[in-house]
Structures are given as structure tokens and as C-alpha cells.
Design a protein around this motif. Structure first.
Motif, short mmCIF file in Angstrom:
data_model
loop_
_atom_site.label_atom_id
_atom_site.label_comp_id
_atom_site.label_asym_id
_atom_site.label_seq_id
_atom_site.Cartn_x
_atom_site.Cartn_y
_atom_site.Cartn_z
N SER A 73 -23.08 8.16 -9.71
CA SER A 73 -23.01 6.90 -10.45
C SER A 73 -22.47 5.75 -9.60
N ASP A 80 -21.39 12.97 -13.80
CA ASP A 80 -22.45 13.01 -12.80
C ASP A 80 -23.02 14.42 -12.66
N TYR A 104 -25.28 15.07 -15.62
CA TYR A 104 -26.55 14.37 -15.48
C TYR A 104 -27.46 15.11 -14.50
#
Length: 491
Positions: free
Chosen positions: A365, A403, A406
Motif C-alpha cells: 500500500s 497488505d 489483499y
């Protein structure tokens, strides 16, 4: 052509003498690559390392690293006796201080034997490499005489190459100059043998050249007019990167910046010579910080951080055109990471060179660019991470939970399988070339990190301490074939 390779620095190879060398272990790694159906072995710069032990801060853009010379090969050539070989050491992190103290003692013995009766091969090497070898050897001899003092601290007459001072140094240091020339002969003899072996086994060597030279280098000393100096070989501006999400103060590299108008007026003669040398010792050349040819970050010399710098225009298309005329349009990888403007993207497109994609960045990110696999062009090289990144397993363990989640959603995997999923994403994507660091194939954690940018100490030290098994090469070969990256077996 879809193909793949493995990133593995020479210094990271196992071996008995404190650092990876160009000996048996390097040849065995070529065998491993061939068994794993790889096409490329990517390494880091192979120049002699200076302050901080970084391969990106070398005493020469042309010389080879004496630490990589294999003593056993010198003994096989009759240049060392068995009694002169150091005692074997357990494989562990590279101790550069120990290498600095111990290696020259052994190399001097081998050089003395060679120089007592120079061979035709040695004399031919010196003649062929005279364009850089003489100046490099004298530079290193002066450094040794002055207790390894940096170029900036040399006496004015030597630093500025006053003819009388140069002549006196050549006479005074003739024996040491010959020693440094002999060491380069040892290095390139062994390097060329390794490259020939790799090529005969279908493996191409991907070399890496820094865009900048070191402030303590024979390159700056020999050609100060090509850099931004005050006329007395003192730097006026230095290189680095601006502050970003990864480094609040930016990165202060301290390298000399080029006087690009001077280079362009000379039709980039020095750069053509540098790239031709690189393409003669590597099969593919990765140019670090490629975006610096379009524009570069300039920091006033003496600044403590990179925060006070500004952008300056580089040679852009003029440089690309000159390289195309000298070399053709292939054989180059452009490291295009970092802050990319539309102008940089246009320059890369005009070059025709493949840029780089980092799988870790796709799910980080902090990274403003879009590195998701669906955005990759065919003309690109994809990595899980590079020498400047933590390993994929280390990334999974250290990055934010959001993160990781994701990445797992995107790659459809459990967290414990994320490293393998990243590798498969690299191999399966459309990029024509995929390079996976060996530490990622081994699923090693952050202890196997090669370098942390903007830090000193604990960098460039990682070495392979476990055997590379037939099971691992078979696993790599299976995935390489599955994703159609074995040349000659494409769809």
C-alpha cells in the motif's frame, strides 16, 4: 521468447574462503540452473567494492572484484602451492574486513609467480584492456600507498593528475601497478571460463551496471571533465533519490553526477566504451536507475540528506539514439523503478528496452504505482523482488496484515503459501522474462535479505548455507515448463 532465470549474487555462493568465488561452486550453480530449465543467471555488479562494501560503489566501472578470484583455480594453474591455500572456513556471512586483510597476502604470491615469467595470455590481456587497466592499477597503487585514503583526500597534484606527480607515482609504484594488473588478469581469466561454461550449458549471464560511478574511483580520477566538479576533482553536486514513502529523507548516494552536455558533445564516447565492455562480459546488461538518463536528482555536495535536492534534465533520447547506433537495440534491461514521469515512460518506450516489474509492489500500500500483474506489458522483466527488497517470505512476515490479506485474496492463496503464489504469478504473467531470487525459491525469511537501501552494515553479506537439491531443481523445472518458459518448448 518466454524464459526465466534466477537472481543470485556471486558473493552469495557457498565456498571455503569467506565469500562466493568463480570456482567450483559457481560451476555447480550453472549445473543447477540447467537442471532447473532456467535460461538466465542474474548477478549483481562484479566490480571491486569500496566504502560500505556495496557492489554499486566500485573503484572502477571496468575492473573485476579480486574477492571473487578462486584460490583453487590459481593453484591448478601453478600460481599457488597447496601449502599457500588458506584453511577452509565454514560458510557464513561475508566478513569484508577479513577479506580486506587476508586476500591480498595470497594474491600477491600468485601475482609474483606470474610476473616473474609473464605469459603471452597475460601480455595480450594487458594490451587489450589498456584503455582502463593502466589507470585503474595506478589508482589502486596510490590508494594503497596512502593507506586507502579516498580520492578527495589525495594531494592536489596527484588528485588533479599533474604530469610530474603522475610520472613520479608510476616510477615509484611500478611493482604495485603490476600487481593490480595481474589481479585483473586472474579475475577475467576465471570470469571468461565461467561464462563460456554457462553459455555452453544454455545459461546466459545477466550483468548489472550502476548508472553512476563511485566518488572514489579511477573513472572520476581519469576523466573528471565528464562529471560535475569544480575543476580540481571536487564534486559540486551528487546523486540520490528524493524522499518517498520508503525513505523520509530520500536516498543520498553521493555519487558524481555526469556533465551530460560534455558527454553529448563527445557523442557519449565514454558511455559507449562502458556499455561495449559490459556487453562483452555479460550476455544481457541491466542498467541500474535507468530513469536517470531522462532526468536526475541533483543534491548539493555536502548536504547531509537528499531532502534539499532538485531534478535536472538528462540527455534523454540523445543517449538512447547513441546506444542504439553503437550496440543495436537488444541485450539491455532498463531498471525503471521509482518516480516515473510521462517523460521517463516515453524514453523507455523509445529505447525498446524491457522495464522491470516487482510483484511485491503490487500489494504494498506504500507503493503508488500500479504493479498488479494484469498491467504488465510483454516487453518487461518481472521479479518477486530484487536485491533491494526483503525476501518474499520476509515481506509476508513484516508487511501490514491488510497488505498480506489483499495479496492472498488476489492470488487466491493462504498466507503460508504466499511466497509460492507470488513465484507462480511471476512465471504465469505475460512478461517475456521472469527472474526469481534464489532465496525466494528456498522460501527464506528476512535473514536472507541482500540489501536494505539507505542503511550501512549487514548488507551484501548473505550466503547460501544449504545444499541445492535435485528435488528443488525438479520443482523449479516443473513450474518453468508449466508456465511455458522453457525455450524451445513454447506453445
Amino acid at each position: 521468447m518466454r524464459a526465466s532465470g534466477i537472481l543470485m549474487p556471486v558473493f552469495s555462493l557457498p565456498g571455503p574462503y569467506g565469500i562466493g568465488t568463480l570456482g567450483d561452486e559457481a560451476f555447480a550453480f550453472v549445473d543447477f540452473l540447467a537442471a532447473a530449465k532456467q535460461t538466465y543467471w542474474q548477478i549483481l555488479p562484479i566490480g571491486p567494492t569500496g566504502y560500505g562494501d556495496s557492489p554499486y560503489q566500485s573503484f572502477s566501472a571496468f575492473a573485476g572484484n579480486p574477492y571473487f578470484i578462486d584460490f583453487r583455480l590459481l593453484a591448478a594453474d601453478g600460481l599457488l602451492t597447496e601449502a599457500e591455500l588458506p584453511a577452509p572456513q565454514p560458510v557464513g556471512p561475508v566478513d569484508y574486513g577479513a577479506l580486506y586483510r587476508q586476500r591480498p597476502v595470497v594474491l600477491h604470491k600468485a601475482a609474483d609467480r606470474l610476473l616473474a615469467s609473464p605469459t603471452p595470455a597475460y601480455e595480450a590481456f594487458c594490451e587489450a584492456q589498456s584503455g582502463w587497466l593502466e589507470d585503474y592499477a595506478l589508482f589502486m597503487a596510490v590508494k594503497a600507498e596512502r593507506g586507502q585514503a579516498g580520492l578527495a583526500d589525495w594531494p592536489d597534484d596527484l588528485r588533479t593528475r599533474e604530469p610530474a606527480a603522475l610520472a613520479a607515482a608510476k616510477e615509484r609504484l611500478a611493482a604495485e601497478v603490476d600487481y593490480y594488473k595481474a589481479v585483473q588478469f586472474f579475475f577475467y581469466t576465471q570470469w571468461n571460463a565461467l561464462k563460456a561454461y554457462a553459455n555452453s550449458h544454455g545459461i546466459q549471464l545477466v550483468g548489472d551496471i550502476p548508472i553512476y560511478v563511485s566518488p572514489d574511483s579511477s573513472d572520476l580520477w581519469t576523466h573528471p571533465e565528464l562529471f560535475q566538479t569544480d575543476g580540481a576533482v571536487h564534486l559540486t553536486s551528487v546523486a540520490g533519490c528524493p524522499p518517498d514513502a520508503f525513505a523520509a529523507d530520500g536516498q543520498l548516494w553521493g555519487n558524481p553526477l555526469y556533465d551530460w552536455p560534455r558527454h553529448e558533445a563527445e557523442d557519449f564516447r565514454w558511455w559507449k566504451r562502458r556499455i561495449k565492455h559490459a556487453t562483452s562480459i555479460y550476455d544481457v546488461v541491466r542498467i541500474d536507475h535507468f530513469r536517470g538518463f531522462e532526468s536526475y536528482y541533483s543534491i548539493p555536495a555536502g548536504n547531509k540528506t537528499a531532502a534539499g535536492g532538485h531534478w535536472e534534465k538528462g540527455p534523454d533520447r540523445a543517449f538512447i539514439d547513441a546506444m542504439h547506433k553503437a550496440l543495436g537495440e537488444g541485450g539491455i534491461i532498463a531498471e525503471d523503478l521509482g518516480y516515473l514521469t510521462p517523460e521517463v515512460k516515453a524514453m523507455l518506450a523509445a529505447s525498446g528496452y524491457p522495464g522491470m516489474k516487482i510483484m511485491q509492489f503490487a500489494f504494498d500500500s506504500r507503493e503508488p504505482g500500479n504493479y498488479l500483474p494484469y498491467t504488465y506489458p510483454r516487453n518487461s522483466v518481472v521479479y518477486t523482488g530484487t536485491h533491494d527488497n526483503v525476501t518474499a517470505e520476509g515481506w509476508r512476515q513484516s508487511t501490514s496484515a491488510e497488505d498480506v490479506a489483499y495479496a492472498c485474496r488476489y492470488l487466491r492463496c493462504a498466507p503460508e503459501d504466499l511466497t509460492e503464489a507470488m513465484i507462480c504469478a511471476c512465471l504465469s504473467c505475460v512478461s517475456e522474462m521472469a527472474v526469481i531470487p534464489l532465496a525466494d525459491w528456498l522460501h527464506l525469511d528476512a535473514e536472507a535479505r541482500i540489501n536494505t537501501p539507505s542503511t550501512q552494515g549487514a548488507n551484501w553479506q548473505w550466503r547460501l548455507t544449504r545444499p541445492l537439491t535435485p528435488a528443488l531443481s525438479a520443482h523449479i523445472a516443473e513450474l518453468t515448463a508449466l508456465y511455458h518458459r522453457v525455450p524451445g518448448e513454447e506453445l
